[in-house]
Design an enzyme around this catalytic site. Structure first.
Site: not given
Length: 370
Positions: A38, A264
């Site tokens: 998965k 940032y």
């Protein structure tokens, strides 16, 4: 090995073979093995991994969602695929692609029977999930009678397996609880077998269950994280080999004066002259913002280079003031020698979250295909 010139995730199939063989060696003869692929095989590549496991002789594969199973079938996978968390809206597709559903509630059971009968199925194989204490999915013991009455009233489905999930098999301080789960599973399956008149495949152990609770191997075991090189305990980590290595390169180097900032929101302010390296990997690639502000790091020439400022979507910046390196040099995020678990722990998370987050845009490269 070729020099890394961009961000890549190397997948070592020789290591996968080693892990599969090691885990298989813990089983008695005749015990089947279900391999969990998965989440894109825990962040690697589900199609590459599933094909290799099929060649190795895995008895079953498991995915979380129906679409994952469809992708594997379309890639040529033929062995049984268990869908661990199917939704009724996907049951027609599930049957079309010969996938095996985990039936975990009366709602799901009646919905699947209705679709199976509509599709004129006979003895369509299903796995029944018993809730023995994880309290996530599964039938409680007081619903077993209704479950069996519903199943025996139709010819459309057949219980091929009954299973449960251990909640804390990696934590031996929780042994009493784990033993309670094992006992509860035995009790519930004894009832089911007596009513059915035959013995379905029984499976309860995950990777840590395989390693710590051989008495609970039953007819089949499931392994996910162990296949990918993580044993959930130091003693087992040394016996397993991580199959993935996330690597990148230094794109650009900057020299900052005291007072200059990086990234940032000017989240890093140089307190002294500082050299930084910009690396082409960011939170869109799976390096979450939690690794910023010196919580996370990469390795360059054997030395830790801590991530400074905020992690950007496509880039991180690291402090290389004390590291002699150049633009174009290789950067290791994690590999067999630089554990993903250690990097994850530095930011207060776990290796599962880190490795499964590696996005599809990171190039996959297969190495040691043996």
């Amino acid at each position: 090995m070729n020099k890394v010139t961009e961000t890549v995730l190397e997948i070592n199939l020789k290591h996968l073979t080693h892990n599969y063989t090691y885990l298989k060696s813990k089983l008695q003869a005749g015990v089947k093995i279900l391999t969990v692929v998965k989440a894109n095989s825990y962040g690697s590549d589900a199609i590459i991994i599933a094909n290799h496991l099929q060649k190795l002789g895995a008895d079953y594969l498991a995915v979380a969602y129906t679409a994952e199973g469809v992708s594997l079938r379309e890639s040529g996978i033929q062995i049984p695929i268990l869908v661990l968390h199917p939704q009724p809206t996907n049951f027609e597709t599930l049957i079309e692609y010969r996938l095996t559903p985990n039936i975990y509630s009366l709602r799901v059971l009646t919905a699947f029977i209705a679709i199976a009968e509509q599709k004129l199925q006979t003895d369509y194989p299903v796995h029944i999930k018993c809730n023995t204490g994880l309290n996530r999915l599964g039938f409680h013991k007081d619903t077993i009678d209704t479950l069996l009455a519903t199943v025996t009233a139709t010819k459309a489905i057949k219980i091929a397996a009954v299973f449960s999930h251990l909640a804390a098999s990696e934590d031996l301080s929780e042994d009493v609880f784990t033993q309670q789960q094992i006992a509860a599973f035995r009790s519930m399956t004894d009832t089911i077998i007596a009513r059915l008149g035959y013995r379905p495949i029984l499976h309860q152990c995950n990777t840590s269950g395989i390693l710590n609770y051989p008495e609970a191997h039953f007819d089949m075991v499931r392994t996910g994280i162990g296949l990918y090189g993580f044993g959930n305990a130091a003693q087992y980590d040394t016996r397993l080999k991580p199959i993935s290595a996330l690597k990148s390169v230094v794109s650009q180097i900057h020299t900052l004066a005291a007072g200059e900032t990086v990234g940032y929101n000017r989240a890093f302010i140089a307190q002294e002259p500082t050299r930084t390296a910009t690396i082409p990997i960011g939170h869109a690639d799976g390096i979450n913002r939690i690794y910023g502000h010196r919580k996370g790091y990469v390795t360059i020439h054997g030395q830790k280079a801590y991530i400074i400022g905020n992690v950007c979507m496509d880039m991180i910046m690291v402090d290389i003031t004390a590291i002699a390196c150049e633009e174009g040099d290789e950067v290791i995020v994690f590999d067999a020698q630089h554990a993903a678990a250690s990097l994850a722990e530095s930011a207060g998370t776990i290796s599962y979250e880190l490795i499964t987050a590696i996005s599809a845009r990171v190039k996959r490269v297969v190495i040691d295909d043996i």
